[in-house]
Design a protein around this motif. Structure first.
Motif, PDB file in Angstrom:
ATOM      1  N   PRO A 370       0.803  -1.228   0.000  1.00  0.00           N
ATOM      2  CA  PRO A 370       0.000   0.000   0.000  1.00  0.00           C
ATOM      3  C   PRO A 370       0.836   1.279   0.000  1.00  0.00           C
ATOM      4  O   PRO A 370       0.296   2.373  -0.230  1.00  0.00           O
ATOM      5  N   THR A 371       2.141   1.155   0.252  1.00  0.00           N
ATOM      6  CA  THR A 371       3.018   2.343   0.269  1.00  0.00           C
ATOM      7  C   THR A 371       3.785   2.492  -1.043  1.00  0.00           C
ATOM      8  O   THR A 371       4.843   3.132  -1.073  1.00  0.00           O
ATOM      9  N   LEU A 372       3.280   1.924  -2.077  1.00  0.00           N
ATOM     10  CA  LEU A 372       3.963   1.994  -3.371  1.00  0.00           C
ATOM     11  C   LEU A 372       4.013   3.441  -3.871  1.00  0.00           C
ATOM     12  O   LEU A 372       2.980   4.118  -3.959  1.00  0.00           O
ATOM     13  N   ASN A 373       5.211   3.903  -4.189  1.00  0.00           N
ATOM     14  CA  ASN A 373       5.384   5.279  -4.694  1.00  0.00           C
ATOM     15  C   ASN A 373       5.450   5.338  -6.211  1.00  0.00           C
ATOM     16  O   ASN A 373       4.955   6.295  -6.810  1.00  0.00           O
ATOM     17  N   THR A 374       6.078   4.334  -6.816  1.00  0.00           N
ATOM     18  CA  THR A 374       6.259   4.325  -8.269  1.00  0.00           C
ATOM     19  C   THR A 374       5.771   3.002  -8.822  1.00  0.00           C
ATOM     20  O   THR A 374       6.206   1.936  -8.356  1.00  0.00           O
ATOM     21  N   PHE A 375       4.899   3.088  -9.814  1.00  0.00           N
ATOM     22  CA  PHE A 375       4.438   1.886 -10.506  1.00  0.00           C
ATOM     23  C   PHE A 375       4.463   2.175 -12.003  1.00  0.00           C
ATOM     24  O   PHE A 375       3.696   2.998 -12.506  1.00  0.00           O
ATOM     25  N   LYS A 376       5.385   1.479 -12.700  1.00  0.00           N
ATOM     26  CA  LYS A 376       5.565   1.706 -14.133  1.00  0.00           C
ATOM     27  C   LYS A 376       5.578   0.363 -14.855  1.00  0.00           C
ATOM     28  O   LYS A 376       6.429  -0.481 -14.572  1.00  0.00           O
ATOM     29  N   ILE A 377       4.638   0.182 -15.758  1.00  0.00           N
ATOM     30  CA  ILE A 377       4.608  -1.029 -16.571  1.00  0.00           C
ATOM     31  C   ILE A 377       4.440  -0.640 -18.033  1.00  0.00           C
ATOM     32  O   ILE A 377       3.802   0.372 -18.370  1.00  0.00           O
ATOM     33  N   THR A 378       5.021  -1.460 -18.884  1.00  0.00           N
ATOM     34  CA  THR A 378       4.933  -1.260 -20.335  1.00  0.00           C
ATOM     35  C   THR A 378       4.620  -2.600 -20.989  1.00  0.00           C
ATOM     36  O   THR A 378       5.227  -3.617 -20.635  1.00  0.00           O
ATOM     37  N   GLN A 379       3.652  -2.581 -21.904  1.00  0.00           N
ATOM     38  CA  GLN A 379       3.267  -3.772 -22.664  1.00  0.00           C
ATOM     39  C   GLN A 379       2.745  -4.876 -21.732  1.00  0.00           C
ATOM     40  O   GLN A 379       3.361  -5.931 -21.571  1.00  0.00           O
ATOM     41  N   SER A 380       1.608  -4.604 -21.137  1.00  0.00           N
ATOM     42  CA  SER A 380       0.938  -5.596 -20.305  1.00  0.00           C
ATOM     43  C   SER A 380      -0.523  -5.687 -20.755  1.00  0.00           C
ATOM     44  O   SER A 380      -1.383  -4.943 -20.257  1.00  0.00           O
ATOM     45  N   PRO A 381      -0.829  -6.585 -21.693  1.00  0.00           N
ATOM     46  CA  PRO A 381      -2.180  -6.619 -22.265  1.00  0.00           C
ATOM     47  C   PRO A 381      -3.255  -7.097 -21.302  1.00  0.00           C
ATOM     48  O   PRO A 381      -4.448  -6.892 -21.570  1.00  0.00           O
ATOM     49  N   ARG A 382      -2.900  -7.735 -20.188  1.00  0.00           N
ATOM     50  CA  ARG A 382      -3.889  -8.261 -19.253  1.00  0.00           C
ATOM     51  C   ARG A 382      -4.189  -7.310 -18.098  1.00  0.00           C
ATOM     52  O   ARG A 382      -4.969  -7.646 -17.200  1.00  0.00           O
ATOM     53  N   PHE A 383      -3.591  -6.169 -18.094  1.00  0.00           N
ATOM     54  CA  PHE A 383      -3.862  -5.158 -17.067  1.00  0.00           C
ATOM     55  C   PHE A 383      -5.147  -4.429 -17.460  1.00  0.00           C
ATOM     56  O   PHE A 383      -5.180  -3.700 -18.461  1.00  0.00           O
ATOM     57  N   ASP A 384      -6.204  -4.600 -16.674  1.00  0.00           N
ATOM     58  CA  ASP A 384      -7.513  -4.071 -17.057  1.00  0.00           C
ATOM     59  C   ASP A 384      -8.038  -3.096 -16.012  1.00  0.00           C
ATOM     60  O   ASP A 384      -7.314  -2.662 -15.097  1.00  0.00           O
ATOM     61  N   THR A 385      -9.326  -2.787 -16.116  1.00  0.00           N
ATOM     62  CA  THR A 385      -9.936  -1.799 -15.226  1.00  0.00           C
ATOM     63  C   THR A 385      -9.957  -2.261 -13.779  1.00  0.00           C
ATOM     64  O   THR A 385      -9.788  -1.448 -12.849  1.00  0.00           O
ATOM     65  N   SER A 386     -10.140  -3.566 -13.532  1.00  0.00           N
ATOM     66  CA  SER A 386     -10.137  -4.071 -12.155  1.00  0.00           C
ATOM     67  C   SER A 386      -8.785  -3.852 -11.487  1.00  0.00           C
ATOM     68  O   SER A 386      -8.712  -3.528 -10.288  1.00  0.00           O
ATOM     69  N   CYS A 387      -7.712  -4.020 -12.243  1.00  0.00           N
ATOM     70  CA  CYS A 387      -6.369  -3.743 -11.712  1.00  0.00           C
ATOM     71  C   CYS A 387      -6.217  -2.265 -11.387  1.00  0.00           C
ATOM     72  O   CYS A 387      -5.607  -1.895 -10.367  1.00  0.00           O
ATOM     73  N   MET A 388      -6.773  -1.418 -12.257  1.00  0.00           N
ATOM     74  CA  MET A 388      -6.665   0.020 -12.030  1.00  0.00           C
ATOM     75  C   MET A 388      -7.441   0.443 -10.788  1.00  0.00           C
ATOM     76  O   MET A 388      -6.985   1.299 -10.006  1.00  0.00           O
ATOM     77  N   LEU A 389      -8.600  -0.161 -10.569  1.00  0.00           N
ATOM     78  CA  LEU A 389      -9.373   0.145  -9.369  1.00  0.00           C
ATOM     79  C   LEU A 389      -8.632  -0.289  -8.108  1.00  0.00           C
ATOM     80  O   LEU A 389      -8.640   0.430  -7.087  1.00  0.00           O
ATOM     81  N   ALA A 390      -7.985  -1.457  -8.159  1.00  0.00           N
ATOM     82  CA  ALA A 390      -7.215  -1.920  -6.999  1.00  0.00           C
ATOM     83  C   ALA A 390      -6.029  -1.000  -6.718  1.00  0.00           C
ATOM     84  O   ALA A 390      -5.700  -0.723  -5.551  1.00  0.00           O
ATOM     85  N   LEU A 391      -5.381  -0.511  -7.771  1.00  0.00           N
ATOM     86  CA  LEU A 391      -4.258   0.420  -7.596  1.00  0.00           C
ATOM     87  C   LEU A 391      -4.719   1.704  -6.929  1.00  0.00           C
ATOM     88  O   LEU A 391      -4.064   2.214  -6.000  1.00  0.00           O
ATOM     89  N   ALA A 392      -5.842   2.245  -7.388  1.00  0.00           N
ATOM     90  CA  ALA A 392      -6.349   3.478  -6.788  1.00  0.00           C
ATOM     91  C   ALA A 392      -6.824   3.256  -5.354  1.00  0.00           C
ATOM     92  O   ALA A 392      -6.691   4.142  -4.490  1.00  0.00           O
ATOM     93  N   LYS A 393      -7.348   2.077  -5.054  1.00  0.00           N
ATOM     94  CA  LYS A 393      -7.863   1.788  -3.713  1.00  0.00           C
ATOM     95  C   LYS A 393      -6.745   1.668  -2.692  1.00  0.00           C
ATOM     96  O   LYS A 393      -6.859   2.199  -1.569  1.00  0.00           O
ATOM     97  N   HIS A 394      -5.658   0.986  -3.051  1.00  0.00           N
ATOM     98  CA  HIS A 394      -4.616   0.682  -2.057  1.00  0.00           C
ATOM     99  C   HIS A 394      -3.459   1.678  -2.074  1.00  0.00           C
ATOM    100  O   HIS A 394      -2.831   1.898  -1.021  1.00  0.00           O
ATOM    101  N   CYS A 395      -3.132   2.254  -3.231  1.00  0.00           N
ATOM    102  CA  CYS A 395      -1.884   3.026  -3.351  1.00  0.00           C
ATOM    103  C   CYS A 395      -2.095   4.508  -3.648  1.00  0.00           C
ATOM    104  O   CYS A 395      -1.101   5.227  -3.832  1.00  0.00           O
ATOM    105  N   ALA A 396      -3.321   4.985  -3.728  1.00  0.00           N
ATOM    106  CA  ALA A 396      -3.563   6.384  -4.090  1.00  0.00           C
ATOM    107  C   ALA A 396      -2.906   7.378  -3.143  1.00  0.00           C
ATOM    108  O   ALA A 396      -2.377   8.405  -3.587  1.00  0.00           O
ATOM    109  N   PRO A 397      -2.869   7.151  -1.823  1.00  0.00           N
ATOM    110  CA  PRO A 397      -2.278   8.166  -0.936  1.00  0.00           C
ATOM    111  C   PRO A 397      -0.786   8.384  -1.141  1.00  0.00           C
ATOM    112  O   PRO A 397      -0.269   9.468  -0.793  1.00  0.00           O
ATOM    113  N   THR A 398      -0.074   7.372  -1.645  1.00  0.00           N
ATOM    114  CA  THR A 398       1.381   7.491  -1.751  1.00  0.00           C
ATOM    115  C   THR A 398       1.899   7.490  -3.186  1.00  0.00           C
ATOM    116  O   THR A 398       3.070   7.817  -3.404  1.00  0.00           O
ATOM    117  N   LEU A 399       1.100   7.145  -4.146  1.00  0.00           N
ATOM    118  CA  LEU A 399       1.573   6.989  -5.521  1.00  0.00           C
ATOM    119  C   LEU A 399       1.866   8.347  -6.148  1.00  0.00           C
ATOM    120  O   LEU A 399       0.989   9.226  -6.219  1.00  0.00           O
TER     121      LEU A 399
END
Length: 640
Positions: A370-399
């Motif tokens: 949950p304290t992730l500051n940097t998240f960078k991915i390139t060419q990941s075709p299976r990263f979808d909206t559910s992953c994006m919602l989880a990222l915003a839910k857990h890491c938004a305060p520190t990202l």
């Protein structure tokens, strides 16, 4: 070889000969056979043929003597061809209105019905001298060439083959011949030339008068350039002597499989070793990077590391806070689970090519960090909206840094979720799977939502990003440092000019607006006036309407520039490049000073280190050079 298949009317005699199986091709083949190997004389019905048979026998005896002499040097080879038919002569008799054609043939047959000729016993070999071996090789080469010529002659036009065989050959050197033009007798030499038109030969005097010099030496053949030589592009690049550290790094990478023999290498140059290994993809095991004390790990090419090797790497580096894996195609859900469970202190994660990771593994990663500051991915075709919602839910305060580059599922829903990450300072959403999925309103909304904190933006290849997005969305940003908007075709020259002219943001340090053909001089001048005093990297590759005066202003307004890419900007020439390097005079900027004609002297781009001029056809071989400045893409050197 060209073939003439047009045939005119033929006579009755020609048709009769053709029906009898006698054509120009068979006559030419018979003449070549007679020249190469004279047949044994056969029965004849005329006196002339008897005389010819006697001459044939004599010539055959002479050839047999020559063959016996050659057999002393080379083993005899017997021919297996039997029953060979050669054309001897033709006899045509006229009887009234009818025509009778008689052809006598000679058969090369010792015994037609007898057993096949046995191979002669090989003669005893004896050692040949070097001169004899060279002569033998030359003779075999000549025979092979002659056979090749005969094979090619069989494909020629039959109406031209006879004329080619019947063409006169050059007489022996030393013989006497009569000149075909002046009728004076002369001695044949190696320089004697054939008359045109034939037949006959010319003396040296007549040959010179006809415009041909018999004594002229043939011109040496021109060396043909290889395709690679024609397209070799010359770059002005400064070469430096390798340092001791670079030599040690090369030695380590060469013996990476036996790296334990070096002992304790230390972590000082580990990043340089990783880069060197990535150049040749030599990283087959990660033993060098096993260290509990590691906090930062970067592998620039993990192509050859399977999933178990990646798992072991994570287990033996439990204290990592920063992890970067490029070309990590073998990273799957299992190895991603090890990252989630073993690297509890991880705050910066950058992955290139995690194709195999599925949404549940991504969601588990965000929940575990949950304290992730940097998240960078390139060419990941299976990263979808559910992953994006989880990222915003857990890491938004520190990202603070987010890269979702070349994500196939990128759409307006993604942008809406990204707009809720209120602390983002770096955003990269370039090259979506479909550039039309992100609408103009969604792009404008996310930029307006992040305007207060955003410092770096890369929104390249969004087909619907227009001037309105800049003026109503990005125009609110106050802390921007880097702007990358490559291949955004809806941007116009006037719109970009208006945006930079009214933008209250401090000067930018890096600007990349390449591959925007609609941009030109107005946009460039406005950009330089806004950010020229601080600009270090500038890319205007592919701009279509840039004039020379606007290009010259780069050297006057961008004194801190270090890297410049003007590829495919057609107006760039040697004088513009010289002015960037050494500076030059230009009219002052104020209207009053321009009216007085007061010139202003600039020092050029004092810190310039790299210039790319690919596709600039006005750059010539006289392109200026300066120590410390590398120029790439000077193509005019190939025309020398």
């Amino acid at each position: 070889m060209s073939r003439n298949n047009i045939r005119g009317p033929t006579s009755a005699l020609t048709e009769f000969l053709k029906a009898s199986g006698i054509t120009a091709t068979s006559i030419a083949a018979g003449r070549r056979t007679d020249e190469d190997e004279l047949p044994v004389a056969g029965p004849s019905r005329t006196r002339n043929s008897d005389h010819q048979s006697i001459e044939d026998v004599e010539m055959e005896d002479a050839e047999e003597q020559e063959q016996e002499q050659e057999q002393e040097a080379t083993p005899r080879r017997t021919s297996k061809r039997r029953g060979k038919v050669s054309l001897q002569f033709f006899e045509i008799k006229l009887k009234g209105s009818s025509i009778e054609f008689e052809a006598t043939t000679t058969y090369d047959s010792d015994d037609l019905d007898g057993p096949q000729e046995e191979e002669a016993a090989p003669a005893k070999k004896r050692k040949l001298t070097k001169a004899a071996e060279a002569k033998l090789k030359a003779k075999e080469k000549a025979k092979a060439k002659k056979k090749k010529d005969e094979d090619s002659d069989e494909e020629e036009d039959p109406y031209r083959a006879l004329a080619k065989v019947a063409s006169p050959t050059k007489p022996v050197v030393g013989n006497f011949e009569d000149c075909a033009q002046c009728k004076v007798q002369f001695t044949v030499t190696r320089y004697t030339m054939a008359a045109a038109p034939r037949p006959g030969f010319l003396c040296h005097k007549c040959a010179k008068e006809s415009g041909n010099d018999p004594f002229k030496k043939p011109a040496p053949p021109k060396r043909k350039k290889l395709p690679a030589d024609k397209r070799t592009v010359v770059n002005f690049e400064e070469r430096r002597f390798p340092t001791l550290a670079s030599l040690c790094i090369q030695l380590i990478t060469k013996h990476i499989d036996d790296v334990e023999a070096f002992g304790d290498i230390g972590m000082m140059n580990m990043d340089a070793i990783s880069k060197t290994l990535a150049k040749n993809r030599e990283l087959h095991n990660a033993h060098l990077f096993y260290n509990v004390a590691n906090t930062t790990l970067t592998l620039y090419d993990a192509t050859n590391l399977p999933s178990p090797a990646l798992e072991t790497l994570m287990h033996l580096n439990p204290n990592l806070t920063t992890l970067r894996l490029d070309f990590c195609g073998h990273l799957d859900d299992k190895s991603m689970g090890v990252i989630s469970s073993s690297l509890s202190s991880l705050t910066h994660l950058e992955l290139l090519g995690p194709f195999l990771v599925r949404p549940p593994a991504w969601i588990a990663l965000f929940a575990a960090h949950p304290t992730l500051n940097t998240f960078k991915i390139t060419q990941s075709p299976r990263f979808d909206t559910s992953c994006m919602l989880a990222l915003a839910k857990h890491c938004a305060p520190t990202l603070t840094a987010l890269r979702l580059r070349e994500i196939g599922a990128m759409d307006d829903k993604f942008l809406e979720i990204i707009g809720g990450l209120g602390k983002l300072q770096e955003l990269d959403i370039a090259d979506p799977g479909n550039g039309n999925e992100c609408s103009e309103e969604a792009l404008q909304g996310v930029l307006a939502a992040l305007a207060g904190t955003l410092r770096t933006l890369d929104a390249s290849s969004h087909a619907l990003l227009s001037d309105k997005v800049l003026q109503n969305g990005l125009n609110r940003a106050q802390h921007m440092d880097t702007l990358v908007l490559r291949h955004t075709p809806l941007l116009t020259d006037e719109g970009v000019e208006e945006f930079f002219g009214g933008w209250a943001n401090p000067p930018l340090r890096q600007v990349d607006l390449g591959r925007n053909h609609e941009l030109g001089s107005k946009a460039l001048v406005a950009l330089l006036k806004h950010s020229g005093e601080r600009l270090e990297d500038l890319v205007i590759n592919g701009w279509g309407g840039v004039e020379v005066e606007a290009l010259r202003m780069v050297g006057h307004l961008a004194g801190e520039l270090r890297r410049l890419d003007v590829g495919w900007v057609r107006e760039v020439d040697d004088f513009v490049v010289r002015e960037w390097m050494d500076g030059g005079e230009q009219m002052a900027g104020s209207a009053k000073e321009r009216k007085r004609g007061t010139p202003v002297r600039s020092e050029g781009c004092r810190k310039l280190r790299e210039v790319k001029v690919w596709g600039c056809n006005k750059i010539t071989m006289r392109c200026p050079r300066k120590k410390g400045i590398n120029i790439y893409g000077v193509e005019s050197h190939n025309m020398m």
